[in-house]
Write an enzyme that holds these catalytic residues in place. Structure first.
Site, PDB file in Angstrom:
ATOM      1  N   CYS A   1      -6.117   4.675  -2.364  1.00  0.00           N
ATOM      2  CA  CYS A   1      -7.836   5.524  -1.772  1.00  0.00           C
ATOM      3  C   CYS A   1      -7.199   5.922  -1.186  1.00  0.00           C
ATOM      4  O   CYS A   1      -7.086   5.899   0.016  1.00  0.00           O
ATOM      5  CB  CYS A   1      -8.428   3.960  -2.320  1.00  0.00           C
ATOM      6  SG  CYS A   1      -9.004   2.827  -3.419  1.00  0.00           S
TER       7      CYS A   1
ATOM      8  N   ARG B   1      -7.533  -0.371 -11.591  1.00  0.00           N
ATOM      9  CA  ARG B   1      -6.679  -0.964 -10.597  1.00  0.00           C
ATOM     10  C   ARG B   1      -6.691  -2.386  -9.675  1.00  0.00           C
ATOM     11  O   ARG B   1      -6.178  -2.890  -9.204  1.00  0.00           O
ATOM     12  CB  ARG B   1      -6.551  -0.109  -8.860  1.00  0.00           C
ATOM     13  CG  ARG B   1      -5.622   0.919  -9.151  1.00  0.00           C
ATOM     14  CD  ARG B   1      -5.690   1.713  -8.065  1.00  0.00           C
ATOM     15  NE  ARG B   1      -5.502   1.214  -6.650  1.00  0.00           N
ATOM     16  CZ  ARG B   1      -5.376   1.209  -5.237  1.00  0.00           C
ATOM     17  NH1 ARG B   1      -6.961   2.419  -5.389  1.00  0.00           N
ATOM     18  NH2 ARG B   1      -5.511   0.664  -4.570  1.00  0.00           N
TER      19      ARG B   1
ATOM     20  N   ARG C   1      -6.249   6.801   6.351  1.00  0.00           N
ATOM     21  CA  ARG C   1      -5.622   5.992   6.629  1.00  0.00           C
ATOM     22  C   ARG C   1      -4.031   5.528   6.751  1.00  0.00           C
ATOM     23  O   ARG C   1      -3.446   5.890   6.989  1.00  0.00           O
ATOM     24  CB  ARG C   1      -6.147   5.650   4.865  1.00  0.00           C
ATOM     25  CG  ARG C   1      -6.895   5.377   4.227  1.00  0.00           C
ATOM     26  CD  ARG C   1      -6.814   4.131   3.182  1.00  0.00           C
ATOM     27  NE  ARG C   1      -7.698   2.932   3.400  1.00  0.00           N
ATOM     28  CZ  ARG C   1      -7.542   1.745   2.382  1.00  0.00           C
ATOM     29  NH1 ARG C   1      -7.784   1.901   1.109  1.00  0.00           N
ATOM     30  NH2 ARG C   1      -8.391   0.389   2.985  1.00  0.00           N
TER      31      ARG C   1
ATOM     32  N   LYS D   1      -7.739  -9.129  -5.053  1.00  0.00           N
ATOM     33  CA  LYS D   1      -6.377  -8.394  -4.342  1.00  0.00           C
ATOM     34  C   LYS D   1      -5.877  -8.307  -3.758  1.00  0.00           C
ATOM     35  O   LYS D   1      -4.532  -7.744  -3.601  1.00  0.00           O
ATOM     36  CB  LYS D   1      -6.985  -6.393  -5.879  1.00  0.00           C
ATOM     37  CG  LYS D   1      -6.213  -5.927  -5.195  1.00  0.00           C
ATOM     38  CD  LYS D   1      -6.779  -4.231  -5.484  1.00  0.00           C
ATOM     39  CE  LYS D   1      -7.486  -3.244  -4.032  1.00  0.00           C
ATOM     40  NZ  LYS D   1      -6.682  -3.385  -3.099  1.00  0.00           N
ATOM     41  N   ASN D   2      -6.912  -8.176  -2.437  1.00  0.00           N
ATOM     42  CA  ASN D   2      -6.469  -8.182  -1.500  1.00  0.00           C
ATOM     43  C   ASN D   2      -5.520  -9.658  -0.926  1.00  0.00           C
ATOM     44  O   ASN D   2      -5.548  -9.867  -0.254  1.00  0.00           O
ATOM     45  CB  ASN D   2      -7.901  -7.666   0.017  1.00  0.00           C
ATOM     46  CG  ASN D   2      -8.086  -6.303  -0.828  1.00  0.00           C
ATOM     47  OD1 ASN D   2      -7.606  -5.780  -1.280  1.00  0.00           O
ATOM     48  ND2 ASN D   2      -9.312  -6.608  -0.303  1.00  0.00           N
TER      49      ASN D   2
ATOM     50  N   ASP E   1     -16.178  -2.728   1.968  1.00  0.00           N
ATOM     51  CA  ASP E   1     -15.777  -3.037   0.436  1.00  0.00           C
ATOM     52  C   ASP E   1     -17.256  -3.149  -0.069  1.00  0.00           C
ATOM     53  O   ASP E   1     -17.217  -3.082  -1.660  1.00  0.00           O
ATOM     54  CB  ASP E   1     -14.581  -4.065  -0.139  1.00  0.00           C
ATOM     55  CG  ASP E   1     -13.208  -3.817   0.000  1.00  0.00           C
ATOM     56  OD1 ASP E   1     -13.324  -2.316   0.623  1.00  0.00           O
ATOM     57  OD2 ASP E   1     -12.251  -4.441   0.234  1.00  0.00           O
TER      58      ASP E   1
END
Ligand code: UD1
Length: 426
Positions: A120, A405, A125, A25-26, A312
């Site tokens: 999230c 997600r 953030r 994903k990243n 993570d």
């Protein structure tokens, strides 16, 4: 948004077989954002089928990016005729990484408007690094109706020092600088493998980026010339998914081969597993995890920027440490609030003592008991799948949209190595 639950029957039966890792994903989200800097055909491959990719494709479609040849894990995008400068609020609010589209859009259209980014909720953030970076490149900022609007008739190169290391901050500034007038230098840049991968991709289309993968990145802007295609972006394997599968295999025991991954991206987690007495054999694109004996505690797992231990993987490894023969300290240094899930883990029978907002002591070994839990965020969500898989008795995991997600059909893959997990529509 899917309203579904995972029903997991925990067991101590050793896991066996092999499990495939999907694209990260990243990595793909930044690769997709880069299309906005181009006007040729760009082929995307090894795309994970996850919600965040679908949302990003929707944002791009709303901007006029054309998609053809869509298959399960590939598509062709063309951004030769994009329109507007607005990231659709209803979609952008759902994913934090939507902010990486903002830089390329600002560079291409001279203006961008987007809502306070979602995804999230981890600490606050903030996006101050992005704001400062764009301002340094000559953009003006306004806040209108909970939305940011940046504008600049042309972005110019700048010397930007990040006061703290940020992955998407580094990527966003790199993407913003590619079409700028003049040279941009990014100092104290993040080192994650996704960053040199993105730079190599952009360079293959005619960008001039050097130093990606080191802490100083230099970008010679094209002076407003949009990059040409055709190009190809092959998504990197997801090191977080691979590391989480390794934690699961170690926690439950048995012999599991994790395939289509790159163990080089997981050097520190692999060493930690070995310290814990887990046998890890690595090949170019696989890892074999074997655990039959007891798990040794570890004095400290401290999350760090790459190549350190990834934040993570903190939650999956904390679950693993509940099985260790003694106490281990977990020190989360990247995000605030990323240890909040331990309360639920304690309700499952773990004995984890919070020391302060950033540190917990995991007292092992404990036997976890199945229960009903809500997935708190994408990464801790997967940690609860692992907890439920090693617990005694059944668990129900709610809020699994957060897992979808970032992880593609996780239940189908976990079943193949022996986890009793089912998705139920509620
Ligand atoms: C990325 C990853 C995420 C991973 C994280 C850290 C993506 C899409 N997400 O998130 O999975 O957990 O890296 O490895 O790639 N910060 C500021 N101001 C800013 C930006 C960040 O203070 O403007 C802070 C954050 O709150 C955090 C720290 O910097 O404390 C590092 O966060 P960052 O590296 O930016 O994480 P993301 O890029 O959002």
């Amino acid at each position: 948004m899917t309203k579904a639950t995972f029903h997991i029957s925990g067991s101590s039966k050793p896991l066996r077989g092999s499990i495939d890792v999907r694209g990260a994903k990243n990595d793909i989200l930044k690769g997709l954002a880069a299309v906005l800097l181009t006007k040729g055909d760009i082929a995307y491959k090894n795309m994970p089928q996850i919600e965040d990719v679908d949302r990003t494709l929707e944002l791009l479609a709303a901007l006029g990016v054309r998609m053809t040849g869509k298959t399960a894990r590939a598509c062709m995008l063309n951004a030769s005729h994009i329109k507007g400068h607005i990231l659709r609020r209803d979609i952008a609010e759902q994913i934090r990484a939507s902010i990486v589209l903002a830089g390329p859009l600002l560079a291409r259209q001279g203006k961008v408007r987007f809502p306070f980014p979602g995804g999230c909720v981890l600490g606050k953030r903030p996006i101050d690094l992005f704001v400062r970076g764009w301002q340094a490149m000559g953009a003006r900022v306004r806040v209108v109706d909970d939305e940011y609007e940046f504008s600049a008739s042309r972005l110019h190169g700048a010397d930007i020092t990040f006061y703290k290391v940020s992955v998407t901050g580094t990527e966003a500034m790199m993407l913003s600088a590619v079409l700028a007038h003049g040279t941009t230098t990014l100092r104290n840049a993040a080192l994650e493998p996704e960053i040199p991968h993105l730079a190599d991709f952009l360079n293959s289309l005619g960008a001039h980026i050097s130093g990606a993968g080191t802490s100083t990145i230099v970008i010679e802007g094209t002076g407003g010339s949009v990059l040409e295609g055709p190009g190809e972006f092959v998504t990197l394997p997801d090191r977080i998914e691979a590391g989480s599968f390794a934690a699961l295999a170690a926690a439950r025991g048995g012999k599991v081969k994790i395939t289509s991954c790159n163990p080089e991206h997981l050097a520190v987690p692999i060493e930690i597993l070995r310290e814990m007495g887990v046998r890890v054999t690595v090949g170019k694109d696989f890892m074999l995890i074997e655990r039959t004996g007891k798990i040794k505690p570890i004095d400290m797992i401290k999350t760090r920027e790459y190549p350190g231990f990834p934040t993570d993987l903190q939650a999956p490894f904390t679950v693993l440490l509940t099985r260790a023969q003694g106490a281990s300290l977990v020190f989360e240094t990247i995000f605030e609030g990323r240890l909040a899930y331990v309360d639920d883990l304690n309700r499952m029978g773990a004995y984890i003592t919070p020391c302060d907002p950033h540190r917990v002591l995991v007292n092992g070994p404990t036997e976890l008991r199945g229960r009903r839990v809500e997935s708190p965020d994408i990464r801790a969500g997967l940690a609860f799948v692992i907890a439920a898989a090693i617990a005694k008795g059944p668990s129900v995991l709610e809020g699994i949209y957060k897992i979808d997600r970032g992880y593609e059909k996780i239940e189908a893959r976990l079943r193949r190595i022996g986890v009793d997990i089912e998705r139920k529509k509620s």
